[in-house]
Design a protein around this motif. Structure first.
Motif, PDB file in Angstrom:
ATOM      1  N   HIS A   1       0.890  -1.225  -0.116  1.00  0.00           N
ATOM      2  CA  HIS A   1       0.118   0.022   0.089  1.00  0.00           C
ATOM      3  C   HIS A   1       0.781   1.169  -0.129  1.00  0.00           C
ATOM      4  CE1 HIS A   1      -2.728   2.898   0.769  1.00  0.00           C
ATOM      5  NE2 HIS A   1      -2.204   3.156   2.004  1.00  0.00           N
ATOM      6  N   ARG A   2       1.852   1.218   0.679  1.00  0.00           N
ATOM      7  CA  ARG A   2       2.665   2.258   0.855  1.00  0.00           C
ATOM      8  C   ARG A   2       3.393   2.635  -0.474  1.00  0.00           C
ATOM      9  NH1 ARG A   2       4.363   0.059   5.770  1.00  0.00           N
ATOM     10  NH2 ARG A   2       6.301  -0.727   5.062  1.00  0.00           N
ATOM     11  N   SER A   3       3.848   1.494  -1.419  1.00  0.00           N
ATOM     12  CA  SER A   3       4.625   1.732  -2.473  1.00  0.00           C
ATOM     13  C   SER A   3       3.413   2.275  -3.496  1.00  0.00           C
ATOM     14  CB  SER A   3       5.179   0.326  -2.823  1.00  0.00           C
ATOM     15  OG  SER A   3       6.112   0.015  -1.913  1.00  0.00           O
TER      16      SER A   3
ATOM     17  N   MET B   1       5.082  -8.071 -15.097  1.00  0.00           N
ATOM     18  CA  MET B   1       4.399  -7.182 -13.914  1.00  0.00           C
ATOM     19  C   MET B   1       3.008  -7.383 -13.633  1.00  0.00           C
ATOM     20  SD  MET B   1       6.828  -4.949 -12.472  1.00  0.00           S
ATOM     21  CE  MET B   1       5.756  -3.648 -12.294  1.00  0.00           C
ATOM     22  N   VAL B   2       2.383  -7.565 -14.652  1.00  0.00           N
ATOM     23  CA  VAL B   2       0.815  -7.735 -14.584  1.00  0.00           C
ATOM     24  C   VAL B   2       0.477  -8.912 -13.960  1.00  0.00           C
ATOM     25  CG1 VAL B   2      -1.207  -8.165 -15.917  1.00  0.00           C
ATOM     26  CG2 VAL B   2       0.544  -6.388 -16.791  1.00  0.00           C
ATOM     27  N   ASP B   3       1.055 -10.019 -14.163  1.00  0.00           N
ATOM     28  CA  ASP B   3       1.151 -11.072 -13.483  1.00  0.00           C
ATOM     29  C   ASP B   3       1.109 -11.148 -11.837  1.00  0.00           C
ATOM     30  OD1 ASP B   3       0.498 -12.454 -15.603  1.00  0.00           O
ATOM     31  OD2 ASP B   3       2.369 -13.465 -16.040  1.00  0.00           O
ATOM     32  N   MET B   4       2.322 -10.297 -11.592  1.00  0.00           N
ATOM     33  CA  MET B   4       2.694 -10.030 -10.418  1.00  0.00           C
ATOM     34  C   MET B   4       1.635  -9.125  -9.626  1.00  0.00           C
ATOM     35  SD  MET B   4       6.181  -8.486  -8.663  1.00  0.00           S
ATOM     36  CE  MET B   4       6.918  -9.917  -9.312  1.00  0.00           C
ATOM     37  N   ILE B   5       0.933  -8.315 -10.256  1.00  0.00           N
ATOM     38  CA  ILE B   5       0.179  -7.515  -9.647  1.00  0.00           C
ATOM     39  C   ILE B   5      -1.241  -8.281  -9.325  1.00  0.00           C
ATOM     40  CG2 ILE B   5      -1.730  -5.465  -9.997  1.00  0.00           C
ATOM     41  CD1 ILE B   5       0.536  -4.147 -11.768  1.00  0.00           C
TER      42      ILE B   5
ATOM     43  N   GLU C   1      -3.121  -8.061  -5.642  1.00  0.00           N
ATOM     44  CA  GLU C   1      -4.639  -8.309  -5.587  1.00  0.00           C
ATOM     45  C   GLU C   1      -4.605  -9.386  -4.765  1.00  0.00           C
ATOM     46  OE1 GLU C   1      -6.080  -9.227  -9.692  1.00  0.00           O
ATOM     47  OE2 GLU C   1      -5.745  -6.959 -10.423  1.00  0.00           O
ATOM     48  N   THR C   2      -3.960 -10.463  -4.400  1.00  0.00           N
ATOM     49  CA  THR C   2      -4.268 -11.624  -3.732  1.00  0.00           C
ATOM     50  C   THR C   2      -3.998 -10.911  -2.245  1.00  0.00           C
ATOM     51  OG1 THR C   2      -3.442 -13.286  -5.314  1.00  0.00           O
ATOM     52  CG2 THR C   2      -3.282 -13.876  -2.880  1.00  0.00           C
ATOM     53  N   SER C   3      -2.803 -10.251  -1.835  1.00  0.00           N
ATOM     54  CA  SER C   3      -2.811  -9.635  -0.634  1.00  0.00           C
ATOM     55  C   SER C   3      -3.823  -9.005  -0.318  1.00  0.00           C
ATOM     56  CB  SER C   3      -1.342  -8.752  -0.720  1.00  0.00           C
ATOM     57  OG  SER C   3      -1.197  -8.335   0.576  1.00  0.00           O
ATOM     58  N   ILE C   4      -4.393  -8.092  -1.146  1.00  0.00           N
ATOM     59  CA  ILE C   4      -5.499  -6.937  -0.722  1.00  0.00           C
ATOM     60  C   ILE C   4      -6.844  -7.840  -0.324  1.00  0.00           C
ATOM     61  CG2 ILE C   4      -7.479  -5.499  -1.747  1.00  0.00           C
ATOM     62  CD1 ILE C   4      -4.902  -4.298  -3.513  1.00  0.00           C
ATOM     63  N   LYS C   5      -6.954  -9.147  -1.146  1.00  0.00           N
ATOM     64  CA  LYS C   5      -8.152 -10.127  -0.790  1.00  0.00           C
ATOM     65  C   LYS C   5      -7.823 -10.660   0.503  1.00  0.00           C
ATOM     66  CE  LYS C   5      -9.366 -10.964  -5.912  1.00  0.00           C
ATOM     67  NZ  LYS C   5      -9.412 -11.955  -7.094  1.00  0.00           N
TER      68      LYS C   5
ATOM     69  N   LYS D   1      -7.448   0.174  -6.257  1.00  0.00           N
ATOM     70  CA  LYS D   1      -7.374   1.335  -7.350  1.00  0.00           C
ATOM     71  C   LYS D   1      -6.115   1.604  -8.208  1.00  0.00           C
ATOM     72  CE  LYS D   1      -8.829   6.501  -8.310  1.00  0.00           C
ATOM     73  NZ  LYS D   1      -9.209   7.485  -7.515  1.00  0.00           N
ATOM     74  N   THR D   2      -5.060   1.778  -7.377  1.00  0.00           N
ATOM     75  CA  THR D   2      -3.798   2.216  -7.817  1.00  0.00           C
ATOM     76  C   THR D   2      -3.306   0.932  -8.666  1.00  0.00           C
ATOM     77  OG1 THR D   2      -3.260   3.591  -5.979  1.00  0.00           O
ATOM     78  CG2 THR D   2      -1.569   2.716  -7.464  1.00  0.00           C
ATOM     79  N   ALA D   3      -3.535  -0.411  -7.986  1.00  0.00           N
ATOM     80  CA  ALA D   3      -2.994  -1.535  -8.749  1.00  0.00           C
ATOM     81  C   ALA D   3      -3.659  -1.718 -10.152  1.00  0.00           C
ATOM     82  CB  ALA D   3      -3.197  -2.815  -7.846  1.00  0.00           C
ATOM     83  N   GLN D   4      -4.912  -1.540 -10.212  1.00  0.00           N
ATOM     84  CA  GLN D   4      -5.878  -1.634 -11.300  1.00  0.00           C
ATOM     85  C   GLN D   4      -5.437  -0.650 -12.427  1.00  0.00           C
ATOM     86  OE1 GLN D   4      -7.881  -4.506 -11.633  1.00  0.00           O
ATOM     87  NE2 GLN D   4      -6.954  -4.787  -9.672  1.00  0.00           N
ATOM     88  N   LEU D   5      -5.248   0.679 -11.869  1.00  0.00           N
ATOM     89  CA  LEU D   5      -4.557   1.664 -12.896  1.00  0.00           C
ATOM     90  C   LEU D   5      -3.338   1.464 -13.589  1.00  0.00           C
ATOM     91  CD1 LEU D   5      -4.950   4.534 -13.841  1.00  0.00           C
ATOM     92  CD2 LEU D   5      -3.901   5.485 -12.019  1.00  0.00           C
ATOM     93  N   LEU D   6      -2.628   0.809 -12.727  1.00  0.00           N
ATOM     94  CA  LEU D   6      -1.145   0.575 -13.206  1.00  0.00           C
ATOM     95  C   LEU D   6      -1.185  -0.792 -14.088  1.00  0.00           C
ATOM     96  CD1 LEU D   6       1.864   0.887 -13.204  1.00  0.00           C
ATOM     97  CD2 LEU D   6       2.056  -0.587 -11.141  1.00  0.00           C
ATOM     98  N   LYS D   7      -2.060  -1.760 -13.731  1.00  0.00           N
ATOM     99  CA  LYS D   7      -2.346  -2.812 -14.546  1.00  0.00           C
ATOM    100  C   LYS D   7      -2.912  -2.473 -15.896  1.00  0.00           C
ATOM    101  CE  LYS D   7      -5.322  -5.918 -13.698  1.00  0.00           C
ATOM    102  NZ  LYS D   7      -5.968  -7.121 -12.838  1.00  0.00           N
ATOM    103  N   CYS D   8      -3.702  -1.650 -15.737  1.00  0.00           N
ATOM    104  CA  CYS D   8      -4.528  -1.155 -17.018  1.00  0.00           C
ATOM    105  C   CYS D   8      -3.495  -0.469 -18.111  1.00  0.00           C
ATOM    106  CB  CYS D   8      -5.710  -0.101 -16.655  1.00  0.00           C
ATOM    107  SG  CYS D   8      -6.472   0.719 -18.159  1.00  0.00           S
ATOM    108  N   MET D   9      -2.564   0.405 -17.464  1.00  0.00           N
ATOM    109  CA  MET D   9      -1.638   1.217 -18.323  1.00  0.00           C
ATOM    110  C   MET D   9      -0.650   0.252 -18.807  1.00  0.00           C
ATOM    111  SD  MET D   9      -1.118   4.770 -16.059  1.00  0.00           S
ATOM    112  CE  MET D   9      -0.046   5.418 -17.462  1.00  0.00           C
ATOM    113  N   LEU D  10      -0.203  -0.807 -18.145  1.00  0.00           N
ATOM    114  CA  LEU D  10       0.899  -1.695 -18.389  1.00  0.00           C
ATOM    115  C   LEU D  10       0.081  -2.558 -19.656  1.00  0.00           C
ATOM    116  CD1 LEU D  10       2.281  -3.130 -15.362  1.00  0.00           C
ATOM    117  CD2 LEU D  10       3.625  -1.542 -16.951  1.00  0.00           C
ATOM    118  N   ILE D  11      -0.937  -3.028 -19.485  1.00  0.00           N
ATOM    119  CA  ILE D  11      -1.628  -3.849 -20.496  1.00  0.00           C
ATOM    120  C   ILE D  11      -1.866  -3.018 -21.770  1.00  0.00           C
ATOM    121  CG2 ILE D  11      -3.712  -5.234 -21.209  1.00  0.00           C
ATOM    122  CD1 ILE D  11      -3.951  -6.034 -18.325  1.00  0.00           C
TER     123      ILE D  11
END
Length: 648
Positions: free
Chosen positions: A105-107, A141-145, A150-154, A382-392
């Motif tokens: 989260h901090r990152s 990177m996408v796989d890691m997200i 995402e797994t950590s958040i869940k 939100k941040t993870a999804q935004l980053l994943k979307c931009m990477l994809i």
């Protein structure tokens, strides 16, 4: 190959050729830029040389130009492993509860604040060219997200939900338990108050009866002393004769004078003496008759006063006996009351412990910067999804620019979070309903039960009730877990076991019990009657209690009671109202004509048993001289013409 050592056009061409032959470096540069962005640090490493701290360069495949600036070069595999280690370190361990927001989260939060920088750095990667290694790295990177972030958040979301569910389940469970113990404490409090009232009344009745008995004894003494004073008759004073024998005078010189006068004198004397004696006899007889009448009256009053005094004494003995039984009953009622209050207090403290944990958890969930912040998790998502979307999007050919970011930001991240992670259920309505359904809370400092306060006299061994105050009394309660809930209770650390308690000889040990009172263990908490009796069982209205009947932990009407006797078949005159309590409430009390026989025989004729018998002093009055005949079997074997018989 140091970009800083290559100048202008030739440097650009040389670097362009080098980059074409070393696509792996491009992947490394992509990772370097992303890691620098995510971690918030400046990652400047060299591959085959040292970069200048003052100057560097980057070369564009599109323009073929090298320009001054920092050189983001790093070993790709090392950087990828470093990024993975950073993300893995931030994961929540199995079964763990994070003490602070995750490093993920901090990152990621730093990314949100540096979106413009992200766009600029991604644009640099675009200019350098999306080589196969860059695409591979982006995919990783996408796989890691997806697999780590995402797994950590869940995981953290599920942990918060599980903790919430556990706390609510504890609140529900201990609300039910505390409610049952409250009912028991309320019942015990009502029983103690009722017993205390009875005890106070019986003491008052006993004192009143004792005063009346003393008055009756004083009256009896006075009446009987008066009768005693009239028991013996003393004759009246001898009356003065109405003649004077000394006045007899005769003349011896005169013939026959003395003889004639003597004869006359004798006759007169006989007449006068007889009259005097008759008068005296009459006076004595009248005085004796008058005294006898006075004695009979005084003796009757003495007997009446004696009967009243004896009856009052018997009544007071009965009252005193009942009062002694009431004291024993109330001592047990108070002990049961104290134990029930303490057991309820312990259960309420346990409930409030769960409620406090729940409130703290809800506070952590609904605020930011805490271990279980739902808002923080949603921001991470939100941040993870935004980053994943931009990477994809970049992998699909889009540039890393503001337009790409703006397009990705159109997504409904809240809906995505609710769908893939879930919405936390805090069950606030359920917790409030549980709170509203019970007469106690975790914020109160006092709690009402019956509303009455029993005040005992201090400094005496006997249980003396000075007052029963009410009806809004609420004893103070301490809801801190492990403390003394009420003053008479033991703290959790002070609770002791009954295992070593020495019960009285007629009781058995309940060694599994614990002692809840600050005074320690006692028979009420640790023992039970080996052969219990029905003394506390309440019989139906049409039945009477059987004295000494065995309860054996299964008290019921069949064991402890029997039907009220039918006194109509007994005959005689009903004396139950004149002699209340003389033979208990389960017997018929009558003035019976026994014709020289016994009450035992009289009762047997009606198929009943004699409970008590005593001679009477007229009607339903008891003759106090009870010991003139045998007193065995409570006087049932005394033989009188008529007497008072109690049959059951």
């Amino acid at each position: 190959h140091q970009c800083s050592s290559i100048s202008h056009r030739s440097a650009s061409q040389t670097l362009h050729g080098w980059l074409s032959e070393n696509q792996f470096i491009m992947g490394a540069m992509s990772i370097t830029l992303l890691l620098a962005l995510i971690s918030g640090h400046s990652w400047t490493m060299v591959l085959g040389g040292v970069a200048s701290a003052d100057r560097g360069g980057r070369c564009s495949r599109k323009s073929g130009q090298c320009v001054d600036g920092p050189s983001p070069i790093v070993a790709g595999e090392d950087m990828l492993l470093s990024l993975k280690a950073t993300m893995q370190k931030a994961q929540v361990s199995d079964g763990g509860s994070p003490a602070e927001p995750s490093s993920i989260h901090r990152s990621l939060k730093s990314v949100v604040g540096k979106s413009a920088k992200m766009a600029a750095l991604m644009q640099q990667i675009t200019e350098l060219g999306a080589t196969p290694m860059v695409s591979k790295t982006i995919g990783e990177m996408v796989d890691m997200i997806e697999t780590t972030i995402e797994t950590s958040i869940k995981t953290e979301h599920d942990l918060a939900q599980n903790l919430t569910d556990t706390a609510v389940a504890g609140i529900r469970q201990f609300t039910d338990i505390a409610s049952k113990y409250y009912s028991g404490a309320l019942e015990a409090d009502n029983a103690w108050v009722a017993c205390a009232r009875g005890r106070k009344q019986c003491v008052s009745d006993g004192e009143e009866c004792a005063a009346a008995s003393d008055g009756a004894d004083t009256n009896k003494t006075a009446k009987c002393q008066l009768a005693s004073s009239k028991q013996f008759f003393h004759s009246v004073k001898v009356p003065t004769p109405s003649f004077d024998p000394a006045t007899f005078v005769c003349d011896h010189g005169a013939e026959n004078d003395c003889a004639d006068k003597l004869s006359t004198w004798n006759t007169q004397l006989d007449r006068d003496v007889k009259a005097w004696i008759a008068t005296w006899k009459g006076l004595v007889k009248d005085a004796m008759t008058q005294n006898e009448t006075a004695y009979d009256s005084a003796d009757a009053k003495c007997q009446a006063a004696t009967n009243i005094a004896e009856s009052k004494k018997t009544e007071c003995e009965y009252v005193q006996g009942n009062c002694t039984e009431k004291e024993v009953e109330c001592q047990g009622a108070k002990a049961r009351h104290d134990v029930a209050m303490c057991m309820f207090g312990d259960r309420l403290q346990e409930l409030c412990k769960y409620k406090s944990e729940y409130d703290h958890l809800v506070q952590q969930i609904t605020t930011t910067g805490t271990a279980h912040s739902d808002k923080d998790r949603r921001e991470e998502w939100k941040t993870a999804q935004l980053l994943k979307c931009m990477l994809i999007s970049h992998r699909s050919g889009s540039d890393f620019d503001q337009d790409n970011m703006a397009e990705c930001q159109k997504a409904d991240f809240e809906a995505s979070f609710n769908e893939h992670v879930g919405e936390l259920q805090l069950h606030k309505d359920l917790v409030q309903d549980l709170h509203d359904d019970v007469p106690f809370t975790c914020s109160q400092t006092s709690l009402k039960f019956s509303g009455y306060e029993v005040v005992l006299k201090q400094g005496v061994q006997a249980l003396i009730v000075e007052a029963v105050n009410g009806d809004q009394f609420a004893p103070a309660i301490n809801l801190k877990y492990g403390s003394q809930a009420f003053p008479m209770c033991a703290s959790h650390s002070g609770v002791s076991s009954c295992a070593s308690f020495d019960c009285p000889s007629d009781m058995v040990l309940r060694e599994q019990n614990v002692c809840h009172l600050s005074s320690g263990c006692d028979a009420v908490q640790c023992c039970e009657i080996a052969t219990p009796y029905c003394s506390n069982f309440v019989c139906p209205d049409d039945m009477v209690h059987v004295d000494g009947a065995a309860n054996l932990r299964g008290a019921d009407a069949a064991t402890c009671c029997r039907a009220k006797p039918d006194c109509s078949t007994l005959g005689g005159n009903d004396c139950s109202e004149a002699l209340p309590g003389w033979a208990g409430d389960h017997a018929c009390v009558v003035h019976a004509t026994t014709g020289g026989s016994t009450c035992s025989a009289y009762c047997a004729k009606a198929s009943m048993e004699c409970v008590r018998g005593q001679d009477n002093a007229g009607g339903c009055k008891l003759d106090p001289n009870h010991a003139r005949q045998t007193t065995e079997q409570n006087g049932c074997l005394q033989s009188w013409g008529d007497q008072i018989c109690a049959c059951a």
